[in-house]
Scaffold this active site. Structure first.
Site, short mmCIF file in Angstrom:
data_model
loop_
_atom_site.label_atom_id
_atom_site.label_comp_id
_atom_site.label_asym_id
_atom_site.label_seq_id
_atom_site.Cartn_x
_atom_site.Cartn_y
_atom_site.Cartn_z
N HIS A 99 0.94 -1.31 0.10
CA HIS A 99 0.07 0.07 0.17
C HIS A 99 0.83 1.14 0.03
CE1 HIS A 99 0.52 -1.28 4.23
NE2 HIS A 99 0.79 0.02 4.52
N HIS A 101 0.93 5.27 1.00
CA HIS A 101 0.27 6.23 1.92
C HIS A 101 0.49 7.46 1.12
CE1 HIS A 101 0.55 4.06 5.89
NE2 HIS A 101 1.48 3.34 5.48
P1 AMP Z 1 1.85 0.12 7.35
O1 AMP Z 1 2.55 0.76 8.53
O2 AMP Z 1 2.70 0.96 6.03
O3 AMP Z 1 1.69 -1.11 6.99
O4 AMP Z 1 0.44 1.06 7.33
C1 AMP Z 1 -0.69 0.49 7.66
C2 AMP Z 1 -1.65 1.34 7.82
O5 AMP Z 1 -3.01 0.82 7.70
C3 AMP Z 1 -1.67 2.21 9.19
O6 AMP Z 1 -1.63 3.66 8.85
C4 AMP Z 1 -2.95 1.89 9.50
O7 AMP Z 1 -3.74 2.91 10.46
C5 AMP Z 1 -3.90 1.64 8.51
N1 AMP Z 1 -4.85 0.49 8.49
C6 AMP Z 1 -5.03 -0.53 9.31
N2 AMP Z 1 -6.24 -1.31 8.98
C7 AMP Z 1 -7.17 -0.37 8.67
C8 AMP Z 1 -8.41 -0.41 8.15
N3 AMP Z 1 -9.31 -1.24 8.31
N4 AMP Z 1 -8.99 0.74 7.31
C9 AMP Z 1 -8.04 1.96 7.19
N5 AMP Z 1 -6.87 1.76 7.44
C10 AMP Z 1 -6.22 0.94 8.39
#
Ligand code: AMP
Length: 113
Positions: A99, A101
């Protein structure tokens, strides 16, 4: 299917999409780190940047172009925005579905934490 982002992409959790195409969806981060914090993901389950292969060239490019379109739509293009992809343990990747950001709406610091 145990991957939370696969479930989101399949519409199983009723998540509101900011952007949607055949290959990509984008939605707001649950725990925003900026006034605008959007996650852009491929529908296909790929764990991380380290797992990308030649066959993913198209998807990888589409992630960037989706970010550009979303930034435009959310009025972030002029002031600027940041794109972040965490890859693996040291980068703090929590969700093992690749993903990007998209962060905007405030001045970003450099170097990042
Ligand atoms: P990472 O640390 O790059 O893996 O980022 C994962 C991101 O996903 C974090 O910023 C979380 O806040 C976000 N996240 C996890 N679960 C969800 C969800 N169900 N809906 C929206 N964001 C999410």
């Amino acid at each position: 299917m145990s991957c939370i982002f696969c479930k989101i992409a399949a519409g199983e959790l009723g998540t509101k999409f900011i952007y949607e195409s055949d290959d990509i969806v984008a939605f707001r981060d649950l725990n925003p780190q900026a006034p605008q914090h959007i996650l852009i993901i491929p529908r296909e389950h790929i764990e991380k940047v380290s797992d990308l292969q030649e066959k993913h060239l198209n998807i990888a490019g589409k992630l960037l172009l989706a970010a550009q379109k979303i930034a435009q739509k959310e009025n972030l293009a002029e002031d600027g925005f940041r794109l972040v992809i965490n890859n693996g343990k040291n980068a703090g990747q929590e969700v093992m579905h690749i993903h990007m950001h998209l962060l905007g709406g405030r001045k970003m610091n450099w170097p990042p934490g």
